[in-house]
Write a protein that holds these residues in place. Structure first.
Motif, PDB file in Angstrom:
ATOM      1  N   ALA A 186       4.516   3.804   4.372  1.00 50.32           N
ATOM      2  CA  ALA A 186       3.559   3.934   5.466  1.00 50.32           C
ATOM      3  C   ALA A 186       2.340   4.689   4.953  1.00 50.32           C
ATOM      4  O   ALA A 186       2.458   5.814   4.468  1.00 50.32           O
ATOM      5  CB  ALA A 186       4.190   4.678   6.634  1.00 50.32           C
ATOM      6  N   VAL A 187       1.171   4.049   5.034  1.00 51.48           N
ATOM      7  CA  VAL A 187      -0.069   4.679   4.578  1.00 51.48           C
ATOM      8  C   VAL A 187      -1.137   4.544   5.662  1.00 51.48           C
ATOM      9  O   VAL A 187      -1.001   3.769   6.596  1.00 51.48           O
ATOM     10  CB  VAL A 187      -0.573   4.055   3.249  1.00 51.48           C
ATOM     11  CG1 VAL A 187       0.443   4.253   2.136  1.00 51.48           C
ATOM     12  CG2 VAL A 187      -0.884   2.592   3.407  1.00 51.48           C
ATOM     13  N   ARG A 188      -2.207   5.314   5.499  1.00 48.11           N
ATOM     14  CA  ARG A 188      -3.303   5.228   6.457  1.00 48.11           C
ATOM     15  C   ARG A 188      -4.138   3.988   6.181  1.00 48.11           C
ATOM     16  O   ARG A 188      -4.517   3.709   5.040  1.00 48.11           O
ATOM     17  CB  ARG A 188      -4.191   6.467   6.376  1.00 48.11           C
ATOM     18  CG  ARG A 188      -3.519   7.701   6.950  1.00 48.11           C
ATOM     19  CD  ARG A 188      -4.401   8.921   6.931  1.00 48.11           C
ATOM     20  NE  ARG A 188      -4.866   9.199   5.574  1.00 48.11           N
ATOM     21  CZ  ARG A 188      -6.148   9.398   5.252  1.00 48.11           C
ATOM     22  NH1 ARG A 188      -7.089   9.374   6.153  1.00 48.11           N
ATOM     23  NH2 ARG A 188      -6.477   9.644   4.006  1.00 48.11           N
ATOM     24  N   ARG A 189      -4.408   3.246   7.218  1.00 48.56           N
ATOM     25  CA  ARG A 189      -5.247   2.049   7.124  1.00 48.56           C
ATOM     26  C   ARG A 189      -6.639   2.445   6.603  1.00 48.56           C
ATOM     27  O   ARG A 189      -7.193   3.442   7.034  1.00 48.56           O
ATOM     28  CB  ARG A 189      -5.363   1.403   8.502  1.00 48.56           C
ATOM     29  CG  ARG A 189      -6.072   0.071   8.513  1.00 48.56           C
ATOM     30  CD  ARG A 189      -6.012  -0.561   9.886  1.00 48.56           C
ATOM     31  NE  ARG A 189      -4.644  -0.832  10.337  1.00 48.56           N
ATOM     32  CZ  ARG A 189      -3.924  -1.877   9.935  1.00 48.56           C
ATOM     33  NH1 ARG A 189      -4.418  -2.732   9.087  1.00 48.56           N
ATOM     34  NH2 ARG A 189      -2.699  -2.056  10.394  1.00 48.56           N
ATOM     35  N   GLY A 190      -7.153   1.698   5.647  1.00 43.44           N
ATOM     36  CA  GLY A 190      -8.488   1.958   5.104  1.00 43.44           C
ATOM     37  C   GLY A 190      -8.548   3.064   4.069  1.00 43.44           C
ATOM     38  O   GLY A 190      -9.619   3.371   3.550  1.00 43.44           O
ATOM     39  N   SER A 191      -7.407   3.663   3.733  1.00 40.71           N
ATOM     40  CA  SER A 191      -7.401   4.748   2.754  1.00 40.71           C
ATOM     41  C   SER A 191      -7.495   4.200   1.330  1.00 40.71           C
ATOM     42  O   SER A 191      -7.215   3.022   1.073  1.00 40.71           O
ATOM     43  CB  SER A 191      -6.127   5.583   2.895  1.00 40.71           C
ATOM     44  OG  SER A 191      -4.992   4.814   2.545  1.00 40.71           O
ATOM     45  N   ALA A 192      -7.878   5.079   0.407  1.00 39.30           N
ATOM     46  CA  ALA A 192      -7.910   4.699  -1.009  1.00 39.30           C
ATOM     47  C   ALA A 192      -6.513   4.306  -1.474  1.00 39.30           C
ATOM     48  O   ALA A 192      -6.359   3.406  -2.306  1.00 39.30           O
ATOM     49  CB  ALA A 192      -8.446   5.849  -1.850  1.00 39.30           C
ATOM     50  N   THR A 193      -5.497   4.942  -0.921  1.00 33.71           N
ATOM     51  CA  THR A 193      -4.112   4.605  -1.277  1.00 33.71           C
ATOM     52  C   THR A 193      -3.798   3.171  -0.887  1.00 33.71           C
ATOM     53  O   THR A 193      -3.259   2.404  -1.683  1.00 33.71           O
ATOM     54  CB  THR A 193      -3.127   5.561  -0.568  1.00 33.71           C
ATOM     55  OG1 THR A 193      -3.471   6.901  -0.897  1.00 33.71           O
ATOM     56  CG2 THR A 193      -1.703   5.276  -0.992  1.00 33.71           C
ATOM     57  N   ALA A 194      -4.164   2.790   0.328  1.00 29.81           N
ATOM     58  CA  ALA A 194      -3.907   1.417   0.791  1.00 29.81           C
ATOM     59  C   ALA A 194      -4.594   0.408  -0.118  1.00 29.81           C
ATOM     60  O   ALA A 194      -4.005  -0.597  -0.507  1.00 29.81           O
ATOM     61  CB  ALA A 194      -4.375   1.253   2.234  1.00 29.81           C
ATOM     62  N   ARG A 195      -5.835   0.689  -0.474  1.00 23.11           N
ATOM     63  CA  ARG A 195      -6.569  -0.230  -1.357  1.00 23.11           C
ATOM     64  C   ARG A 195      -5.954  -0.264  -2.751  1.00 23.11           C
ATOM     65  O   ARG A 195      -5.894  -1.316  -3.384  1.00 23.11           O
ATOM     66  CB  ARG A 195      -8.042   0.170  -1.432  1.00 23.11           C
ATOM     67  CG  ARG A 195      -8.815  -0.095  -0.149  1.00 23.11           C
ATOM     68  CD  ARG A 195     -10.306   0.190  -0.301  1.00 23.11           C
ATOM     69  NE  ARG A 195     -10.603   1.574  -0.669  1.00 23.11           N
ATOM     70  CZ  ARG A 195     -10.707   2.583   0.207  1.00 23.11           C
ATOM     71  NH1 ARG A 195     -10.507   2.364   1.490  1.00 23.11           N
ATOM     72  NH2 ARG A 195     -10.995   3.796  -0.204  1.00 23.11           N
ATOM     73  N   GLY A 196      -5.493   0.873  -3.239  1.00 18.18           N
ATOM     74  CA  GLY A 196      -4.940   0.961  -4.585  1.00 18.18           C
ATOM     75  C   GLY A 196      -3.563   0.332  -4.742  1.00 18.18           C
ATOM     76  O   GLY A 196      -3.168  -0.021  -5.849  1.00 18.18           O
ATOM     77  N   LEU A 197      -2.843   0.178  -3.636  1.00 15.79           N
ATOM     78  CA  LEU A 197      -1.486  -0.350  -3.716  1.00 15.79           C
ATOM     79  C   LEU A 197      -1.411  -1.865  -3.591  1.00 15.79           C
ATOM     80  O   LEU A 197      -0.550  -2.498  -4.198  1.00 15.79           O
ATOM     81  CB  LEU A 197      -0.613   0.263  -2.612  1.00 15.79           C
ATOM     82  CG  LEU A 197      -0.326   1.753  -2.715  1.00 15.79           C
ATOM     83  CD1 LEU A 197       0.476   2.215  -1.504  1.00 15.79           C
ATOM     84  CD2 LEU A 197       0.403   2.073  -4.001  1.00 15.79           C
TER      85      LEU A 197
END
Length: 176
Positions: A52-63
């Motif tokens: 579960a990650v925050r929508r629009g976060s750098a983590t979401a983009r990186g994964l």
């Protein structure tokens, strides 16, 4: 107990079972061409890890669409016992509405609040894990746990803690 007997290599099935007993792990991915490590909440669902990650976060983009590593553990710093599991696999943002509804019903949410979380599915390709047992005089012998004992250890059992110092999850209660 001999020094070599302190570490037990875990099967893939046992690794996935142990992962289902803790709520937080660390995902390792690439951000700006460098390794990034972040604690995330997760659950094991149908043999996959759902992060579960925050929508629009750098983590979401990186994964999304990348190969990542994921680690979770439960360690007791007093007895120096516990377990650690490492998973490698491809991560993809979940887009199927029914799967997303199912995950939402489970209660999985990012540690950092988000009213519309993003879920990333990690399909395990390489899974490894180890359990560390106590040593020294008077150390109890190993015990084999049944799958029905998932996440539960009695004070007399070996591997994850003692009656004086309970297990400590080394994941941090924040992330993504």
């Amino acid at each position: 107990m001999e020094r070599e007997d302190r570490v037990e290599t875990l099967s893939e099935a046992e690794c996935l079972r142990l992962l289902s007993t803790v709520p937080v792990g660390r995902v390792v991915y690439t951000e700006h061409a460098l390794p990034a490590v972040l604690p995330v909440s997760f659950e094991v669902l149908d043999g996959r890890l759902v992060l579960a990650v925050r929508r629009g976060s750098a983590t979401a983009r990186g994964l999304d669409g990348t190969v990542v590593a994921f680690q979770a553990d439960l360690l007791d710093p007093v007895t120096r016992t516990g377990w650690s599991v490492l998973v490698h696999g491809r991560a993809d943002v979940m887009t199927d509405p029914e799967q997303i509804r199912r995950v939402l019903r489970s209660g999985l949410r990012p540690w950092v609040g988000d009213p519309e979380p993003l879920f990333v599915a990690l399909v395990p390709e390489l899974v490894s894990g180890r359990r560390l047992f106590p040593t020294g005089p008077g150390a109890p012998a190993r015990q084999t746990r049944r799958p029905s004992d998932a996440g539960r250890m009695d004070a007399g059992q070996v591997g994850l803690g003692s009656a004086d110092a309970g297990p400590v999850n080394t994941g941090f209660p924040f992330g993504s």
